[in-house]
Design a protein around this motif. Structure first.
Motif, PDB file in Angstrom:
ATOM      1  N   LEU A  53     -18.049 -46.793  37.938  1.00 13.45           N
ATOM      2  CA  LEU A  53     -18.900 -47.814  38.428  1.00 13.45           C
ATOM      3  C   LEU A  53     -19.144 -47.512  40.123  1.00 13.45           C
ATOM      4  O   LEU A  53     -20.341 -47.880  40.538  1.00 13.45           O
ATOM      5  N   HIS A  54     -18.010 -47.058  40.729  1.00 11.61           N
ATOM      6  CA  HIS A  54     -18.410 -46.753  41.990  1.00 11.61           C
ATOM      7  C   HIS A  54     -19.615 -45.683  42.321  1.00 11.61           C
ATOM      8  O   HIS A  54     -20.465 -45.908  43.297  1.00 11.61           O
ATOM      9  N   HIS A  55     -19.331 -44.457  41.513  1.00 17.80           N
ATOM     10  CA  HIS A  55     -20.472 -43.636  41.664  1.00 17.80           C
ATOM     11  C   HIS A  55     -21.687 -44.221  41.140  1.00 17.80           C
ATOM     12  O   HIS A  55     -22.970 -44.045  42.155  1.00 17.80           O
ATOM     13  N   ILE A  56     -22.045 -45.131  40.208  1.00 14.26           N
ATOM     14  CA  ILE A  56     -23.285 -45.435  39.919  1.00 14.26           C
ATOM     15  C   ILE A  56     -23.860 -46.385  40.894  1.00 14.26           C
ATOM     16  O   ILE A  56     -24.969 -46.457  41.190  1.00 14.26           O
ATOM     17  N   VAL A  57     -22.910 -47.215  41.496  1.00 17.58           N
ATOM     18  CA  VAL A  57     -23.733 -48.106  42.484  1.00 17.58           C
ATOM     19  C   VAL A  57     -24.228 -47.586  43.787  1.00 17.58           C
ATOM     20  O   VAL A  57     -25.097 -47.958  44.317  1.00 17.58           O
ATOM     21  N   SER A  58     -23.155 -46.497  44.124  1.00 17.00           N
ATOM     22  CA  SER A  58     -23.559 -45.812  45.319  1.00 17.00           C
ATOM     23  C   SER A  58     -24.789 -44.993  45.096  1.00 17.00           C
ATOM     24  O   SER A  58     -25.814 -44.875  45.796  1.00 17.00           O
ATOM     25  N   ASP A  67     -14.973 -55.890  40.921  1.00 24.55           N
ATOM     26  CA  ASP A  67     -15.594 -57.197  41.088  1.00 24.55           C
ATOM     27  C   ASP A  67     -16.898 -57.130  42.102  1.00 24.55           C
ATOM     28  O   ASP A  67     -18.105 -57.617  41.776  1.00 24.55           O
ATOM     29  N   ARG A  68     -16.415 -56.562  43.331  1.00 17.58           N
ATOM     30  CA  ARG A  68     -17.583 -56.353  44.191  1.00 17.58           C
ATOM     31  C   ARG A  68     -18.626 -55.372  43.940  1.00 17.58           C
ATOM     32  O   ARG A  68     -19.827 -55.571  44.000  1.00 17.58           O
ATOM     33  N   LEU A  69     -18.276 -54.291  43.099  1.00 15.62           N
ATOM     34  CA  LEU A  69     -19.262 -53.407  42.869  1.00 15.62           C
ATOM     35  C   LEU A  69     -19.818 -53.700  41.746  1.00 15.62           C
ATOM     36  O   LEU A  69     -21.295 -53.545  41.305  1.00 15.62           O
ATOM     37  N   LYS A  70     -19.371 -54.719  40.638  1.00 12.31           N
ATOM     38  CA  LYS A  70     -20.174 -55.117  39.570  1.00 12.31           C
ATOM     39  C   LYS A  70     -21.246 -56.131  40.180  1.00 12.31           C
ATOM     40  O   LYS A  70     -22.273 -56.200  39.703  1.00 12.31           O
ATOM     41  N   GLN A  71     -20.889 -56.861  41.191  1.00 15.69           N
ATOM     42  CA  GLN A  71     -22.047 -57.613  41.772  1.00 15.69           C
ATOM     43  C   GLN A  71     -23.154 -56.857  42.398  1.00 15.69           C
ATOM     44  O   GLN A  71     -24.379 -57.275  42.028  1.00 15.69           O
ATOM     45  N   ARG A  72     -22.756 -55.795  42.881  1.00 15.65           N
ATOM     46  CA  ARG A  72     -23.771 -54.995  43.593  1.00 15.65           C
ATOM     47  C   ARG A  72     -24.610 -54.273  42.475  1.00 15.65           C
ATOM     48  O   ARG A  72     -26.032 -54.154  42.486  1.00 15.65           O
ATOM     49  N   LEU A  73     -24.019 -53.896  41.382  1.00 13.01           N
ATOM     50  CA  LEU A  73     -24.716 -53.460  40.382  1.00 13.01           C
ATOM     51  C   LEU A  73     -25.645 -54.384  39.701  1.00 13.01           C
ATOM     52  O   LEU A  73     -26.926 -54.026  39.450  1.00 13.01           O
TER      53      LEU A  73
END
Length: 325
Positions: free
Chosen positions: A164-169, A111-117
């Motif tokens: 998702l982790h990779h893309i946000v970073s 959820d946190r990573l989705k918010q950042r994306l």
């Protein structure tokens, strides 16, 4: 959790991969090779010797996706810890609970990573590139896979919501790179990051299903799937003949950097060069950070496919929850 040679093992594992093999000196004798996730999220190889006898007791084959409680012993073989399985029991009744506990995942929640994306996409200004990015996020089937799939079978981001982790970073890294080099087009970089590995959702299965290659993934690879998805959304938006679309398409196709690394073309625009470099950088940082979590200062990470040299965990490194802030 890190097992040492001689440690007793008595705990549940998630079976990521399983293969029954034949002894070299006897076709009658069988053994089982396992790849298993422990509750720490670490992956361990396992071995069950003389399976042809033990299966008579169990009357059941081990399947990928099983949760099994193992008693046995850790041993070192070729500088790697593996688990010798002496006895196992299937955890069928509480399997769903154990699956959630055993599969590896980032420290940051999905959820946190989705918010950042979504936050990064909302700042995009180029109408075509933003529309192409929003098309991915608004497609329920595609976005749900993007939010939950691993980014690789092994090596980097091979976890729940690893893609998702990779893309946000990478997006946040690309944003900082563009601030340093303002002649680059920020929106082109962000869109390139979003689409470059999107094809992993066709190349791989979900981690709960093993995170292995699909038949199509083996035959075509994720660059093909990424380019196909981009073409699909480009046609939906009616933008396939625009310069922005063609540049983004080039970035997807060239992001591996070299023909011998799987790209059909090499980078020919500045943003494609940056995409390739931050993709490699992010994968290496993830691998170094992950491998060093179980080490003490002064110990070394052994060379792997992702790491080109042995890496020292030195005492000046910062202690952080995740490999990117």
């Amino acid at each position: 959790m890190t097992f040492k040679h001689g440690d007793s093992v008595n705990q549940p594992f998630f079976v990521k991969a399983v293969q029954v093999r034949t002894y070299k000196n006897s076709e009658q004798r069988k053994y089982v090779e396992l790849v298993m996730f422990a509750q720490s999220g670490e992956s361990f190889p396992g071995r069950i010797w003389d399976w042809q006898e033990k299966i008579k007791t169990y009357e059941r084959e081990i399947q990928q996706g099983d949760v099994i409680h193992i008693t046995g012993e850790a041993s070192e073989y070729q500088k790697q810890i593996q688990i010798r399985v002496d006895h196992l029991e299937w955890r069928d009744e509480d399997k769903a609970t154990w699956v959630d506990q055993l599969l590896p995942r980032p420290k940051q929640s999905a959820d946190r990573l989705k918010q950042r994306l979504h936050g990064m996409v909302s700042t995009m200004e180029h109408p075509i590139l933003r529309a192409l990015a929003e098309a991915v996020l608004s497609d329920r089937e595609i976005s749900e896979r993007l939010y939950s799939y691993p980014a690789a079978k092994t090596n980097h981001h091979a976890t729940l919501h690893g893609l998702l982790h990779h893309i946000v970073s990478m997006m946040e890294c690309a944003n900082k790179v563009q601030q340093q080099y303002p002649f680059l087009n920020r929106d082109l970089l962000l869109a390139g990051v979003l689409y470059h590995d999107l094809g992993k959702i066709g190349e791989l299965t979900h981690l709960r299903d093993g995170g292995d290659y699909t038949l199509e993934g083996k035959l075509h690879g994720h660059i093909h799937f990424s380019a196909t998805l981009l073409q699909r959304f480009g046609q939906q938006q009616g933008v396939v003949k625009t310069e922005a679309f063609k540049l983004l398409q080039h970035m997807v196709l060239s992001h591996h950097g070299k023909l011998e690394w799987g790209s059909p073309v090499t980078p020919k625009i500045p943003e494609a060069v940056v995409l390739h470099m931050i993709d490699k950088l992010d994968a290496m940082m993830f691998c170094m950070f992950s491998e060093m979590q179980s080490l003490q200062p002064g110990e070394w990470v052994k060379r792997t496919k992702s790491l080109e040299n042995d890496m020292l965990k030195h005492s000046l490194l910062n202690e952080t929850e995740d490999y990117f802030s």
